[in-house]
Design a protein around this motif. Structure first.
Motif, PDB file in Angstrom:
ATOM      1  N   ASP A  65       0.799  -1.227   0.000  1.00 21.06           N
ATOM      2  CA  ASP A  65       0.000   0.000   0.000  1.00 21.06           C
ATOM      3  C   ASP A  65       0.837   1.284   0.000  1.00 21.06           C
ATOM      4  N   ILE A  66       2.176   1.154  -0.049  1.00 21.33           N
ATOM      5  CA  ILE A  66       3.030   2.342  -0.013  1.00 21.33           C
ATOM      6  C   ILE A  66       3.944   2.378  -1.234  1.00 21.33           C
ATOM      7  N   ALA A  67       3.976   3.528  -1.874  1.00 25.53           N
ATOM      8  CA  ALA A  67       4.922   3.774  -2.964  1.00 25.53           C
ATOM      9  C   ALA A  67       5.856   4.881  -2.502  1.00 25.53           C
ATOM     10  N   GLU A  68       7.093   4.805  -2.956  1.00 23.92           N
ATOM     11  CA  GLU A  68       8.064   5.840  -2.626  1.00 23.92           C
ATOM     12  C   GLU A  68       8.735   6.313  -3.901  1.00 23.92           C
ATOM     13  N   LEU A  69       8.656   7.611  -4.135  1.00 28.08           N
ATOM     14  CA  LEU A  69       9.389   8.214  -5.240  1.00 28.08           C
ATOM     15  C   LEU A  69      10.821   8.407  -4.761  1.00 28.08           C
ATOM     16  N   GLN A  70      11.728   7.626  -5.293  1.00 28.31           N
ATOM     17  CA  GLN A  70      13.113   7.675  -4.841  1.00 28.31           C
ATOM     18  C   GLN A  70      13.942   8.696  -5.609  1.00 28.31           C
ATOM     19  N   ARG A  71      13.573   8.925  -6.848  1.00 27.08           N
ATOM     20  CA  ARG A  71      14.326   9.823  -7.708  1.00 27.08           C
ATOM     21  C   ARG A  71      13.394  10.472  -8.705  1.00 27.08           C
ATOM     22  N   ILE A  72      13.692  11.722  -9.014  1.00 25.69           N
ATOM     23  CA  ILE A  72      13.123  12.366 -10.187  1.00 25.69           C
ATOM     24  C   ILE A  72      14.128  13.450 -10.570  1.00 25.69           C
ATOM     25  N   ALA A  73      14.548  13.430 -11.809  1.00 23.31           N
ATOM     26  CA  ALA A  73      15.568  14.377 -12.257  1.00 23.31           C
ATOM     27  C   ALA A  73      15.342  14.710 -13.725  1.00 23.31           C
ATOM     28  N   VAL A  74      15.489  15.974 -14.049  1.00 25.54           N
ATOM     29  CA  VAL A  74      15.352  16.442 -15.428  1.00 25.54           C
ATOM     30  C   VAL A  74      16.573  17.283 -15.763  1.00 25.54           C
ATOM     31  N   ASP A  75      17.129  17.043 -16.938  1.00 26.14           N
ATOM     32  CA  ASP A  75      18.274  17.813 -17.415  1.00 26.14           C
ATOM     33  C   ASP A  75      17.952  19.309 -17.323  1.00 26.14           C
ATOM     34  N   PRO A  76      18.866  20.100 -16.776  1.00 27.95           N
ATOM     35  CA  PRO A  76      18.583  21.541 -16.608  1.00 27.95           C
ATOM     36  C   PRO A  76      18.125  22.250 -17.881  1.00 27.95           C
ATOM     37  N   ALA A  77      18.624  21.873 -19.034  1.00 32.15           N
ATOM     38  CA  ALA A  77      18.227  22.517 -20.289  1.00 32.15           C
ATOM     39  C   ALA A  77      16.789  22.192 -20.693  1.00 32.15           C
TER      40      ALA A  77
END
Length: 150
Positions: A65-77
């Motif tokens: 019942d639990i999800a964890e967003l461990q990473r999210i990253a977008v190139d600065p450009a």
């Protein structure tokens, strides 16, 4: 722009995003390769592509019942182009599909942009983790319910 499940062929792009966006807290190439190979069964890697080029990635763990967003990253450009929102939307969709009732994540307390991004998407602060990051910075723990009443 498209969001899709990452494959082992995305390793170099994901490692580059880790280094560029997460610096000292970047995951090692070996750890990324293990995740992309599917050797961590509860973890899903996603990538955002723009014109066939990987410009962002997200990693989520979905267990019961639990999800964890461990990473999210977008190139600065490529920031402010909807890539992070698209990645987060796909994490939310897959989390619900996997039976999760809530999605958790940590954000550096000094990352005002990320805190505003998540607040605008229904996340609320539930805790703080002192000295969570390598440089001693505090993490703000955020939560978003995924089902009615959560």
């Amino acid at each position: 722009m498209t969001v899709r499940t990452a494959t082992p062929e995305d390793r170099d792009a994901v490692v580059a995003l880790e280094d560029t966006c997460l610096g000292d807290d970047a995951w090692s190439p070996g750890l990324v390769a293990e995740g992309l190979a599917g050797n961590v069964p509860t973890v899903v890697y996603l990538v955002a592509e723009d014109g066939g080029t990987v410009v962002g990635h997200a990693v989520a763990s979905i267990v019961a019942d639990i999800a964890e967003l461990q990473r999210i990253a977008v190139d600065p450009a490529h920031r402010r182009g909807g890539h992070a929102s698209a990645l987060l939307d796909e994490v939310v969709r897959r989390s619900k599909e996997g039976g999760a009732e809530r999605l958790l994540l940590e954000v550096r307390e000094d990352n005002a942009g990320a805190l505003a991004f998540y607040a605008a998407r229904g996340f609320v602060e539930v805790d703080r983790r002192r000295r969570y990051y390598r440089d001693g910075a505090t993490a703000v723990v955020l939560r978003r319910g995924l089902r009615k009443g959560c």
